[in-house]
Design a protein around this motif. Structure first.
Motif, PDB file in Angstrom:
ATOM      1  N   THR A 257       0.811  -1.220   0.000  1.00 52.89           N
ATOM      2  CA  THR A 257       0.000   0.000   0.000  1.00 52.89           C
ATOM      3  C   THR A 257       0.849   1.278   0.000  1.00 52.89           C
ATOM      4  O   THR A 257       0.308   2.376  -0.047  1.00 52.89           O
TER       5      THR A 257
ATOM      6  N   LEU B  33       2.724   2.751  -2.165  1.00 47.77           N
ATOM      7  CA  LEU B  33       2.721   3.651  -3.329  1.00 47.77           C
ATOM      8  C   LEU B  33       1.380   4.357  -3.518  1.00 47.77           C
ATOM      9  O   LEU B  33       1.243   5.182  -4.422  1.00 47.77           O
ATOM     10  N   LEU B  34       0.415   4.057  -2.672  1.00 46.36           N
ATOM     11  CA  LEU B  34      -0.878   4.755  -2.736  1.00 46.36           C
ATOM     12  C   LEU B  34      -0.714   6.097  -2.024  1.00 46.36           C
ATOM     13  O   LEU B  34      -1.477   6.439  -1.107  1.00 46.36           O
TER      14      LEU B  34
ATOM     15  N   GLU C  27       8.763  -1.580  -5.007  1.00 52.47           N
ATOM     16  CA  GLU C  27       8.427  -0.178  -4.753  1.00 52.47           C
ATOM     17  C   GLU C  27       9.650   0.721  -4.964  1.00 52.47           C
ATOM     18  O   GLU C  27       9.558   1.792  -5.573  1.00 52.47           O
TER      19      GLU C  27
ATOM     20  N   THR D  61      10.450   1.246  -8.564  1.00 51.86           N
ATOM     21  CA  THR D  61       9.493   2.193  -9.136  1.00 51.86           C
ATOM     22  C   THR D  61       9.879   3.628  -8.816  1.00 51.86           C
ATOM     23  O   THR D  61       9.840   4.504  -9.690  1.00 51.86           O
TER      24      THR D  61
ATOM     25  N   GLN E 121      -7.765   3.110  -4.069  1.00 55.62           N
ATOM     26  CA  GLN E 121      -7.582   2.490  -5.382  1.00 55.62           C
ATOM     27  C   GLN E 121      -8.277   3.306  -6.469  1.00 55.62           C
ATOM     28  O   GLN E 121      -7.802   3.390  -7.604  1.00 55.62           O
TER      29      GLN E 121
ATOM     30  N   VAL F 143      -5.986   5.853  -8.014  1.00 54.69           N
ATOM     31  CA  VAL F 143      -5.074   5.451  -9.091  1.00 54.69           C
ATOM     32  C   VAL F 143      -5.795   5.535 -10.436  1.00 54.69           C
ATOM     33  O   VAL F 143      -5.259   6.040 -11.428  1.00 54.69           O
TER      34      VAL F 143
ATOM     35  N   ASN G 269       0.110  10.876  -7.714  1.00 54.09           N
ATOM     36  CA  ASN G 269      -0.068   9.491  -7.242  1.00 54.09           C
ATOM     37  C   ASN G 269       1.039   8.560  -7.745  1.00 54.09           C
ATOM     38  O   ASN G 269       1.120   8.260  -8.948  1.00 54.09           O
TER      39      ASN G 269
ATOM     40  N   GLU H  41       1.487   5.343  -7.402  1.00 56.52           N
ATOM     41  CA  GLU H  41       1.046   4.076  -7.974  1.00 56.52           C
ATOM     42  C   GLU H  41       0.562   4.262  -9.419  1.00 56.52           C
ATOM     43  O   GLU H  41       0.730   3.361 -10.248  1.00 56.52           O
TER      44      GLU H  41
ATOM     45  N   ARG I 154       3.568   3.959 -11.386  1.00 55.44           N
ATOM     46  CA  ARG I 154       4.028   2.579 -11.536  1.00 55.44           C
ATOM     47  C   ARG I 154       3.157   1.794 -12.526  1.00 55.44           C
ATOM     48  O   ARG I 154       3.650   1.176 -13.455  1.00 55.44           O
ATOM     49  N   ARG I 155       1.843   1.827 -12.319  1.00 52.38           N
ATOM     50  CA  ARG I 155       0.982   0.973 -13.143  1.00 52.38           C
ATOM     51  C   ARG I 155       0.827   1.473 -14.571  1.00 52.38           C
ATOM     52  O   ARG I 155       0.722   0.688 -15.493  1.00 52.38           O
TER      53      ARG I 155
END
Lengths: 427, 427
Positions: free
Chosen positions: A5, A7-8, A67, A70, B163, B166, B182, B184, B187-188
């Motif tokens: 969690t 990276l949130l 992480e 990233t 979530q 993101v 953000n 994440e 990353r995604r």
């Protein structure tokens, strides 16, 4: 889920950590406080929700190899920062309002005490969870209130992000919704799930009778038949013909619901289906629910307005540094002022047990008869104080919510816009 | 994440599957269509978003041992259902508007053709993803329009589910936001991330100069200094003293932004910091952004109103059975009527390439010069037609969005409430 969690998180939490590590302020003893400056839309109270989810997510807030890789890719290459993150594990203390508790403007709903770099890192996740879940719970509580004792079912998954849907189902159950359509909320949190059929199932069949027969054959006569695909009067007649007078319920999902429900009740009674319940759905919110009070309705299915917070999709909570090395601090430029210093809070009650004020103080509050302390220990030295399963935590929060709301004064239940039901008093 | 996605589903999808398996209608050839009956709040257009995420989540829509055990615990014990779910793997076809495309009332943004039981099972997940992401993208596109060429940065993670945050960052980038806070989302999806510091960082330090120095030492003089913790005029003076006239930017996060930005520009110029940019944040929405057009602002940070869809937190899309074994079907009782039959759609353009109409037909549309077909093949026989990485899919969607919006007529950019920019014509 939940996997990592960490990276949130907003990038600036990490750049602040990097700069504080470099200049020696990293370990200053800090207190961060979560509070809402106001309630939305003239609401009378808010409901704290998400605390249990936050405690689930906290142990996964770690920076592992993935992480860290990233962060490097995103240009966060400061070696001191990355080394520190690799070893990071929250070591501080968290106090907060018990989940399910009510809150008012300025209520210190969560307090994080930790070295600066540890406390600042949690800001984004803490606020995401509390702002979302509290917004849903606060709206849902008004719906439960408007429904009086009639059951409310949460069915809004399709109107919100697929993971937010699970949290919304949880928040709704927390304040008294009896069930949810969301299967994952059943799995993760033990929320009772429910569901029967949609218009598509009737349209799939050659006629309504065939669809009803298939449903009754599989789900039993106790099921709920959706009777408004074609003509409601014919639909009810067919439903009782197929299922018999023991039919569990019918569902109405369109049209003028008070009129339709009244006619449906009469028709069901005439057909001998006197115990068949009437469930209504179709863009209900707390006002529509209140408007159906006089109609013979046995349950409400609520979707869109629940998962979007009925006009207030976020709770407006902020996470502010209020104390540093024991010294109160606060932003001082125009607008958005905060009060420095770590707060304590009690709810004051009269002799009858009715709440009269939210007392918030940066000093010690001299206790009086009927005062209830609002802050409980949640995390000590990075460890959750009272670990429990997600389902047990949710049941405990629901029970706490019931007790807290029973003590609210009558005016809290008004749906109209107005002042908060309790004044926040600075002691 | 994403792990299994099959339980992110309303229970009634499964009870319908059970009943259809039992009565022999399970394999009827069905077409389900996703569309919005209207645009929210007098908006002029909507933006389709989430398609790429949906294609990521689809392969994980399986019922493994854990999912099946959960269903049994929740009382879904029908052996035929559980056996069928254990083998389930979507085998149908999905067509849809390319991600980033614009949509109007009745636009058939997604079409699923499959045996009933396969198609119905996807309803909840499809709607959750498209309704959330399209709501955010539709709001964000108006903000990008209002900002003209000035960059917009997404920073709303703390105001929505962790979530959903993101997905919101992704949706914002899709329509032209230049970056997100953000990590994440970086990353995604490869969304560029950005961030510098908050008021807490200034309050952590003994004085503002010490905080600025720490930040400049770590992040360089190109960083953005937040100058409104105490007094803005003094804050700007200190910022330039510490960083020199090469300071990258200042950020204003409170007060009357047009006035403050104008004064800040003059002060920066007087101090020789003529290239230092001014970034504004603080509850901005598309109207506030438009209201800052004449102010010397170089970038906008947008939070709450972005992640909550600026008043329209869900896109109102529905998933309706429109055809069964080649026969058009539709609900017929009062309210919420739908048009049966599988639709095709083209966008009609005039000789200058400006869009003039959204032509939707359940038959064949006779093509004219300037027509552009809107439905593309997304899934064939359960397999994604053009697999690509999440980041590549997002870049493709962003490019598609830019092309589609360039063809919109001028009136589409009005922020005021009005009719959709294109009329939906049923051919």
């Amino acid at each position: 889920m939940p996997t990592g969690t960490a990276l949130l998180t907003d990038r600036y939490e990490l750049t602040m950590v990097a700069a504080a590590l470099a200049d020696g302020t990293a370990d200053r003893d800090c207190v961060f406080e979560v509070f809402a400056r106001r309630l939305p839309h003239g609401r009378r109270y808010g409901v704290v929700a998400g605390t249990g989810r936050l405690l689930e997510l906290l142990p996964a807030f770690r920076f592992g190899d993935e992480e860290l890789a990233t962060l490097r890719e995103q240009g966060l290459t400061d070696a001191r920062l990355l080394d520190w993150l690799a070893d990071f594990r929250f070591s501080g203390d968290v106090d907060g309002y018990a989940e399910g508790e009510l809150f008012f403007p300025g209520s210190p709903v969560l307090t994080v005490r930790a070295p600066f770099v540890e406390g600042v890192l949690l800001e984004t996740l803490v606020l995401s969870v509390l702002n979302h879940d509290s917004a849903i719970a606060s709206a849902a509580a008004r719906m439960v209130g408007a429904a009086c004792e009639r059951p409310c079912i949460e069915m809004g998954s399709r109107r919100t992000h697929e993971q937010a849907a699970v949290a919304a189902a949880r928040a709704a159950y927390l304040v008294g919704f009896t069930a949810s359509s969301n299967l994952e909320a059943g799995r993760r949190y033990g929320v009772p799930t429910t569901g029967t059929s949609a218009h598509a199932f009737t349209l799939l069949h050659d006629d309504e009778a065939a669809a009803f027969r298939a449903q009754v054959d599989t789900l039993g006569v106790g099921t709920t038949l959706l009777v408004d695909t074609y003509d409601v009067v014919q639909g009810i007649r067919t439903a009782v013909e197929v299922a018999g007078p023991e039919l569990g319920a019918i569902r109405l999902d369109s049209g003028d619901l008070p009129t339709l429900a009244t006619a449906a009740r009469r028709q069901l009674d005439d057909l001998g289906a006197t115990k068949t319940r009437i469930i209504v759905t179709s863009d209900l919110d707390e006002y529509a629910i209140a408007g159906l009070m006089a109609a013979p309705v046995d349950g409400y299915g609520v979707g869109t307005s629940l998962v979007t917070g009925s006009g207030a999709p976020t709770a407006g909570m902020v996470y502010k540094l209020v104390e540093r090395d024991g010294v109160p601090v606060a932003k001082r430029s125009e607008g958005k002022n905060s009060t420095g210093g770590r707060k304590t809070a009690v709810r004051r009650h009269d002799a009858d047990g009715t709440a009269t004020a939210e007392v918030v103080s940066s000093g010690r509050v001299e206790p009086r008869d009927g005062d209830r302390r609002l802050l409980v220990e949640l995390v000590r030295g990075g460890e959750v104080v009272t670990p429990s399963s997600p389902a047990d935590a949710l049941e405990a929060a629901a029970a706490h919510h019931r007790r807290a709301r029973e003590a609210l004064p009558q005016e809290a239940w008004a749906l109209s816009r107005g002042e908060p039901a309790l004044e926040t008093v600075t002691a």
